[in-house]
Design a protein around this motif. Structure first.
Motif, short mmCIF file in Angstrom:
data_model
loop_
_atom_site.label_atom_id
_atom_site.label_comp_id
_atom_site.label_asym_id
_atom_site.label_seq_id
_atom_site.Cartn_x
_atom_site.Cartn_y
_atom_site.Cartn_z
N UNK A 1 -9.94 6.98 4.35
CA UNK A 1 -8.93 7.22 5.48
C UNK A 1 -7.70 6.30 5.44
N UNK A 2 -6.47 6.68 5.78
CA UNK A 2 -5.33 5.84 5.92
C UNK A 2 -4.87 5.19 6.98
N UNK A 3 -4.60 4.05 7.26
CA UNK A 3 -4.19 3.78 8.59
C UNK A 3 -2.76 2.94 8.45
N UNK A 4 -1.80 3.28 9.33
CA UNK A 4 -0.34 2.61 9.17
C UNK A 4 -0.67 1.38 10.23
N UNK A 5 -0.03 0.20 9.49
CA UNK A 5 -0.18 -1.04 10.16
C UNK A 5 1.41 -1.11 10.53
N UNK A 6 1.62 -1.54 12.03
CA UNK A 6 3.00 -1.75 12.19
C UNK A 6 3.27 -3.21 12.35
N UNK A 7 3.29 -3.90 11.30
CA UNK A 7 3.13 -5.17 11.31
C UNK A 7 4.60 -5.74 11.51
N UNK A 8 5.73 -4.80 11.20
CA UNK A 8 6.92 -5.35 11.63
C UNK A 8 7.23 -5.71 12.84
N UNK A 9 6.45 -5.27 14.04
CA UNK A 9 6.67 -5.75 15.28
C UNK A 9 6.03 -7.23 15.51
N UNK A 10 5.43 -7.77 14.54
CA UNK A 10 4.92 -9.07 14.49
C UNK A 10 5.64 -10.07 13.83
N UNK A 11 6.67 -9.61 13.13
CA UNK A 11 7.40 -10.54 12.20
C UNK A 11 7.39 -10.61 10.64
N UNK A 12 6.52 -9.47 10.41
CA UNK A 12 6.22 -9.21 9.10
C UNK A 12 6.50 -8.05 8.68
N UNK A 13 6.05 -7.35 7.42
CA UNK A 13 6.48 -6.01 7.23
C UNK A 13 5.70 -4.79 7.30
N UNK A 14 5.85 -3.75 7.51
CA UNK A 14 4.96 -2.53 7.95
C UNK A 14 4.25 -2.48 6.61
N UNK A 15 2.78 -1.86 6.76
CA UNK A 15 1.88 -1.53 5.75
C UNK A 15 1.08 -0.51 6.02
N UNK A 16 0.48 -0.16 5.05
CA UNK A 16 -0.62 0.88 5.01
C UNK A 16 -2.04 0.58 4.53
N UNK A 17 -3.08 0.80 4.90
CA UNK A 17 -4.37 0.42 4.45
C UNK A 17 -5.13 1.63 4.15
N UNK A 18 -5.68 1.73 3.22
CA UNK A 18 -6.51 2.91 2.69
C UNK A 18 -7.93 2.28 2.68
N UNK A 19 -8.98 2.97 3.32
CA UNK A 19 -10.42 2.68 3.02
C UNK A 19 -11.21 3.85 2.40
N UNK A 20 -11.97 3.40 1.38
CA UNK A 20 -12.72 4.33 0.70
C UNK A 20 -14.25 4.09 0.95
N UNK A 21 -14.87 4.77 1.52
CA UNK A 21 -16.65 4.50 1.71
C UNK A 21 -17.26 4.94 0.36
N UNK A 22 -18.21 4.13 -0.06
CA UNK A 22 -19.14 4.39 -1.00
C UNK A 22 -20.20 5.26 -0.71
N UNK A 23 -20.45 6.24 -1.66
CA UNK A 23 -21.52 7.12 -1.20
C UNK A 23 -22.25 7.31 -2.72
N UNK A 24 -23.65 7.18 -2.60
CA UNK A 24 -24.56 7.50 -3.77
C UNK A 24 -25.45 8.76 -3.49
N UNK A 25 -25.08 9.68 -4.39
CA UNK A 25 -25.93 10.85 -4.31
C UNK A 25 -25.79 11.57 -2.69
N UNK A 26 -24.42 11.20 -2.11
CA UNK A 26 -24.29 11.88 -0.94
C UNK A 26 -24.70 11.24 0.42
N UNK A 27 -25.23 10.05 -0.03
CA UNK A 27 -25.55 9.12 1.08
C UNK A 27 -24.81 7.91 1.03
N UNK A 28 -24.13 7.58 2.33
CA UNK A 28 -23.42 6.36 2.30
C UNK A 28 -24.00 5.06 2.17
N UNK A 29 -23.39 4.07 1.38
CA UNK A 29 -23.89 2.89 1.09
C UNK A 29 -23.60 1.86 2.31
#
Length: 108
Positions: A1-29
């Motif tokens: 899942x990718x999420x845009x982080x509008x950190x430019x509003x807080x005096x930093x620079x905008x960023x993207x975060x991507x979260x990958x969830x681990x699965x083993x044999x189709x079951x989430x860890x």
């Protein structure tokens, strides 16, 4: 899942975060994930990983207890900790074969 982080509003620079969830044999860890932080051009800034490592092909995903024993334990624990009776009509059931809806009400 990718999420845009509008950190430019807080005096930093905008960023993207991507979260990958681990699965083993189709079951989430539980807690198994890799989080990647990127700038807006796609340049890698950081990686944070909490995951099972190594060859997991032989990792058993079979339940350690039966469904009946698990329900009995959950009901007893819930009752002893809350003083309430567990109503299984409102129990949430995880179904790993349903990608769109990971949980549904049982009997509901």
């Amino acid at each position: 899942r990718a999420v845009f982080l509008p950190l430019g509003l807080a005096g930093s620079s905008d960023k993207w975060t991507v979260r990958l969830r681990q699965e083993v044999q189709g079951l989430p860890v539980p807690g198994g994930s890799v989080n990647v932080l990127l700038d807006t051009t796609g340049r890698l800034l950081s990686v944070d990983a909490v995951a099972l490592t190594g060859d997991l092909s032989g990792f058993s995903v079979l339940p350690a207890v039966s469904a009946g024993d698990a329900l009995e334990w959950a009901s007893g624990t819930f009752g002893s900790e809350t003083g309430l009776r567990l109503d299984i009509r409102h129990l949430v059931v995880f179904r790993p074969d349903q990608k769109e809806s990971a949980a549904e009400s049982n009997g509901g």
